[in-house]
Design an enzyme around this catalytic site. Structure first.
Site, PDB file in Angstrom:
ATOM      1  N   ASP A   1     -12.404  16.027  23.601  1.00  0.00           N
ATOM      2  CA  ASP A   1     -11.580  17.115  24.105  1.00  0.00           C
ATOM      3  C   ASP A   1     -10.449  17.346  23.109  1.00  0.00           C
ATOM      4  OD1 ASP A   1     -10.373  18.920  26.114  1.00  0.00           O
ATOM      5  OD2 ASP A   1      -8.875  17.325  26.253  1.00  0.00           O
TER       6      ASP A   1
ATOM      7  N   ASP B   1      -8.747  13.693  28.591  1.00  0.00           N
ATOM      8  CA  ASP B   1      -7.427  13.341  29.128  1.00  0.00           C
ATOM      9  C   ASP B   1      -7.169  13.885  30.524  1.00  0.00           C
ATOM     10  OD1 ASP B   1      -4.974  15.776  28.514  1.00  0.00           O
ATOM     11  OD2 ASP B   1      -7.117  16.071  28.121  1.00  0.00           O
TER      12      ASP B   1
END
Length: 495
Positions: free
Chosen positions: A15, A167
């Site tokens: 990500d 995250d």
């Protein structure tokens, strides 16, 4: 629980926002600026890990400002902050460098738009990543599995042999739905541990060896989907029900989307097989060896239309399966081959089918869940834009624009080498007695999103005698069927 087998690490999928670079804070600040207020913990589900359009829609409901205007403001505020304040997360560059030294491919997988991702890639070094997937590159984005599946396809790797680094819970859900192991490094909101998921405070000290230890083999569930127009229930062929059952058994199909059921075929086939079934009107049906947990669409749909079900493939894993039948006139291949109509007229004559497809896509979207894969099968009665480059056939184009991929063309990308014709195994010449060759075309499809295609092929049993001498055929239809084998990722628990 059966022990998992260790797999080699094939790729690491990162990500971007909050994982590789400290942009979650910048995004939070941009949303606060556009919202005109300080955000609270209660706002996190609408902000963190979400695409710009989602947050813009959320703000629009609260403020009355058009979502498009808010999206433009959010893009501008965030991009300004990224250009002036981008900071790599601790340990991120060291891990990327270590993976490069070990020859492990990496991908960037983000819900941010391409313009923002490219700005970050310029700062980090675009050469660090073999592939990048942004919100502009898939239909559904996180938490749907599509972005991670797209990255794995582009890299040519097995999701089960990859680690996704995330995250936010939104991103974790996306990666786990795709079948990846997950390293979660929370930025602003906590993430709980779970089987198949490792949670760390930081990327500092994370090594390729540590990532390899996270990859275990959780074999995917296999789902074999058959699309089949039964041809008026099969009534033109002797002992058609027995022959239909034989085909289903020989293909190993798990779920069959039916058209032209003659009203009772779905129920009768399911009863003979001991399967579950759904009947919609006099023409459409679904039979499934897996339990049907929901039914979608108009149960009294007419001869043309769409109907869907949700099936429980295994504990924690469901798939939506829709079957559709689109109107057969005017038929584009005839207008092209016999009447010589140009592309513009052929496209203009697809209006009825296009409206039916858009209705089906609307129903699929209304009933769907981003975390549940979708398969749409059926007799579309039209060629594909992937098969005839001279005509941008709008019905299949509309499905592609809605994020549905063509499973047969995924496996057989060359339409010349592998045409995949489904119309018609019993019509070598046109029925009007002129002796003209019948146009052979691919008009039956298995489309999908949120799954991995393992194989796809057309199915015809034996060498059917041509019309009208069909009563003794082993193949009880005038269409070829289409069989696609999908991998369905197992639930995160590994069951």
């Amino acid at each position: 629980m059966t022990p998992h087998t260790q797999l080699p690490l094939q790729a690491v999928l990162f990500d971007m926002d909050g994982t590789l670079v400290d942009t979650e804070r910048l995004w939070w600040e941009a949303v606060e600026q556009v919202a005109g207020r300080a955000l609270t913990d209660a706002d996190q589900p609408e902000v963190l890990g979400r695409p710009v359009e989602h947050t813009a829609d959320w703000l629009a409901r609260a403020t009355g400002t058009p979502a498009a205007d808010l999206a433009a403001l959010l893009h501008r505020e965030f991009a300004t902050r990224v250009r002036t304040g981008i900071v790599p997360r601790p340990g991120a560059l060291d891990l990327l460098d270590a993976l490069a030294r070990d020859g492990v491919p990496t991908a960037l997988v983000t819900a941010s738009p391409r313009a923002v991702a490219d700005t970050v890639l310029d700062a980090l070094g675009a050469s660090r990543f073999a592939v990048s997937v942004t919100a502009d590159d898939t239909g559904p984005t996180k938490p749907a599995p599509d972005p991670y599946l797209a990255a794995c396809r582009a890299l040519g790797v097995d999701p089960a042999a990859c680690v996704a680094v995330e995250d936010t819970q939104t991103g974790v859900s996306s990666a786990e739905a795709a079948g990846c192991a997950v390293l979660a490094v929370p930025s602003l909101a906590p993430i709980d541990t779970a089987p198949g998921r490792t949670v760390r405070d930081s990327l500092v000290g994370i090594t390729p060896a540590a990532l390899r230890a996270m990859v275990t083999h959780r074999p995917p569930h296999e789902l074999r989907v058959l699309s089949w127009n039964l041809w008026l229930g099969g009534s033109k062929v002797d002992d058609h029900r027995t022959k239909q059952l034989k085909v289903i058994a020989e293909t190993g199909a798990d779920v069959v989307g039916l058209q032209e059921t003659g009203g009772t075929a779905a129920e009768e086939l399911a009863e003979a097989l001991g399967w579950h079934h759904h009947r919609a009107g006099e023409n459409l049906g679904v039979i499934s060896r897996h339990p049907i947990t929901a039914r979608f669409g108009d149960p009294d749909v007419g001869f043309y239309g769409a109907a869907g079900v949700r099936i429980a493939v295994a504990e924690g894993r469901e798939v939506d399966l829709w079957t559709c039948h689109l109107h057969y006139t005017p038929y584009g291949p005839y207008e092209s081959a016999f009447d010589g109509l140009p592309a513009a007229e052929l496209i203009a004559h697809e209006g009825v089918r296009l409206a039916q497809m858009r209705d089906a896509l609307g129903r699929i979207a209304e009933a769907g869940d981003d975390a549940v894969p979708v398969v749409l099968v059926g007799d579309f009665n039209c060629p594909s834009h992937l098969d005839r480059p001279d005509v941008d056939w709008p019905v299949t184009r509309a499905a592609a624009d809605a994020g549905l991929r063509d499973s047969y063309r995924e496996v057989h990308p060359d339409p010349v080498a592998e045409p995949g014709h489904t119309w018609s195994p019993i019509h070598p010449v046109h029925e009007d007695g002129s002796g003209r060759a019948e146009p052979q075309d691919r008009i039956d499809y298995v489309l999908y999103r949120g799954l991995t295609v393992l194989d796809s092929r057309t199915v015809v049993v034996g060498t059917p005698a041509p019309w009208p001498d069909v009563a003794g055929n082993c193949w009880p239809s005038d269409h070829a069927a289409v069989l696609t084998v999908f991998a369905v990722p197992r639930a995160a628990s590994g069951r």
